[in-house]
Design a protein around this motif. Sequence first.
Motif, PDB file in Angstrom:
ATOM      1  N   LYS A 425      45.159  41.317  42.172  1.00  0.00           N
ATOM      2  CA  LYS A 425      44.527  41.080  41.724  1.00  0.00           C
ATOM      3  C   LYS A 425      43.847  41.091  39.971  1.00  0.00           C
ATOM      4  O   LYS A 425      44.605  41.938  39.865  1.00  0.00           O
ATOM      5  CB  LYS A 425      42.714  41.582  42.463  1.00  0.00           C
ATOM      6  N   GLY A 429      38.942  39.509  39.598  1.00  0.00           N
ATOM      7  CA  GLY A 429      38.861  40.407  40.853  1.00  0.00           C
ATOM      8  C   GLY A 429      39.806  38.895  42.505  1.00  0.00           C
ATOM      9  O   GLY A 429      39.437  39.181  43.557  1.00  0.00           O
ATOM     10  N   GLU A 430      40.102  38.495  41.686  1.00  0.00           N
ATOM     11  CA  GLU A 430      40.671  36.954  41.609  1.00  0.00           C
ATOM     12  C   GLU A 430      42.101  37.303  42.845  1.00  0.00           C
ATOM     13  O   GLU A 430      42.773  38.136  42.033  1.00  0.00           O
ATOM     14  CB  GLU A 430      40.937  36.030  41.397  1.00  0.00           C
ATOM     15  N   ILE A 431      42.566  36.831  43.676  1.00  0.00           N
ATOM     16  CA  ILE A 431      43.585  37.172  43.835  1.00  0.00           C
ATOM     17  C   ILE A 431      45.358  36.781  43.549  1.00  0.00           C
ATOM     18  O   ILE A 431      44.579  35.411  43.950  1.00  0.00           O
ATOM     19  CB  ILE A 431      44.391  36.970  45.820  1.00  0.00           C
TER      20      ILE A 431
END
Length: 556
Positions: A425, A429-431
Amino acid sequence: MTSESKPAHFLQNIIREDLAGGRVSQLATRFPPEPNGYLHIGHAKSICLNFGLAQEFGGTCNLRFDDTNPAKEEEEYVDAIKRDVSWLGFEWNGEARYTSDYFDQLHEWALHLIKEGKAYVCHLSPEDARHYRGTLTEPGKNSPYRDRSAEENLELFDKMKNGEMAEGECSLRAKIDMAAPNINLRDPIIYRIKKMAHHQTGDKWCIYPSYDFAHGQSDAIEGISHSICTLEFEDHKPLYDWFIANLPVPARPRQYEFARLNLNYTVVSKRKLKQLVDEGHVDGWDDPRMPTLSGQRRRGVPPAAIRKFCEMIGVTRSDSVVDVGMLEYCIRDELDKNAPRAMCVMEPLKVTLSNYPEGREEILPAPGHPVREDLPARDLPFTRTLYIEQEDFREEANKKYKRLVLGKKVRLRNAYVIQADEVIKNDAGEIIEVVCSVDLDTLGKDPADGVKPKGVIHWVSAEKNVDCEVRLYDRLFSDPAPDAGGKNFLDHVNPDNLQVLSGCKGEIGLASAAPEHSYQFERNGYFCRDNKYGTAEKPVFNRTIGLRDSWAKMGE
Ligand code: ATP
Ligand code: MG
């Protein structure tokens, strides 16, 4: 183009009888567009009907530009109309014809009517003429100019022709019957002054024949046996017949009317389509959202789908509104059978195969189409890094989600089974990446460990692919009847009719995709390369249509 199973429609029956009874020896039809705009899906109905009947009965179909109004007509439209008729798959008889080719003959026939005492030059102002015409319930009154002598009329008409009269000063009218219940017979105008150059005849004329005076006589000149038009001309038929009966024409064509095509969520009026273009609601007449034939072509609609649609809707004399879902069904059906398959990731998520060597590349074969063996097979480069759709991965999911889940397996279409091992990530917090392991023993078979993957997802190599832009179109109008009952159709333009995805990744073979020919992007719908935008390095793909078919399901 008619299917054997379908019962004959009324025009087929009429033609069959006319041929059997000897009224005509060979069928001759024509398609007569006015070159004042591009052809739309409504015209396709008329084209398929006129050319289709000619094919069916071994006759001919002319293409005739009905160019009596120099004010609104342009050469650009002539070229576009020819292109569209050819694209639909029809060939007209001989050269394209123009009503303006017959202006000399029509002028002579106007003189003939004058000499016979059946036409006169009228000096009523347009406003007075309207007043004299009467109404549906009241008869009209004779024009005070109605009884001019033939000599005087010939002289005045000559002055009109020579430009010695002003526009609107006078007109030539047929002398029929001001009390006729049919208003079209109340001394209709047959020639008007228009001091305007014409795209075919240049400055030669400053008087132009009316549609009514030109149309039937042009049919007669061309030896048309069945002059097929839409229902709004039904009231003009007595006038059509009057001219044919009162002029020394070389043939006796007959007019037949059928119901025009109306489609929901769509406007089929050149005037309104022109307004969408002129006011910038769309990107030209060939915008893929337009119901024009050039727009549909640019969108990837195959001509066979439009022909099939026209066949399905049939030919009747009652007006109705066809569900646009039916057209969409025909497009899907045609593309499902014929469109080559490809993979394209719309919103890419990077996948790294930790156990696949860096720098290695395999070429995996994939079929061009599930059943069409004549479509060339594809070569898919398989590499350590890949892209999958963002929506095809979740860290956690229930059983209904048959895609890639952390710790679980999925099959890559036409390739191996992979398992998601780790998620990477960014600070937000984004994949941004999924680390997976690949089981190289699973090409065309399930894993040896007995754990079957639950789903199949599409992918492309992150190292060898085509960077592309994808344009997702939705219906141009959000209202099913955008121009019904006094509504302003411009108020009902669907604000979400275009979504542009710019970072898409297509399989490498799409680099050579030809414009206007749709592919099925597996799991995503049908798409074709745009014929206007995009570069060799970064093509633009238009969505022709999605995969889901709501119309066929409605009947279930
Ligand atoms: P528009 O209203 O869009 O301007 P039009 O009828 O004025 O159409 P033309 O160029 O005169 O356009 O049309 C050429 C032929 O196509 C005519 O014979 C006309 O009847 C037919 N046509 C036009 N629109 C339709 C339609 N919606 N359905 C079937 N036939 C149509
Ligand atoms: Mg018209």
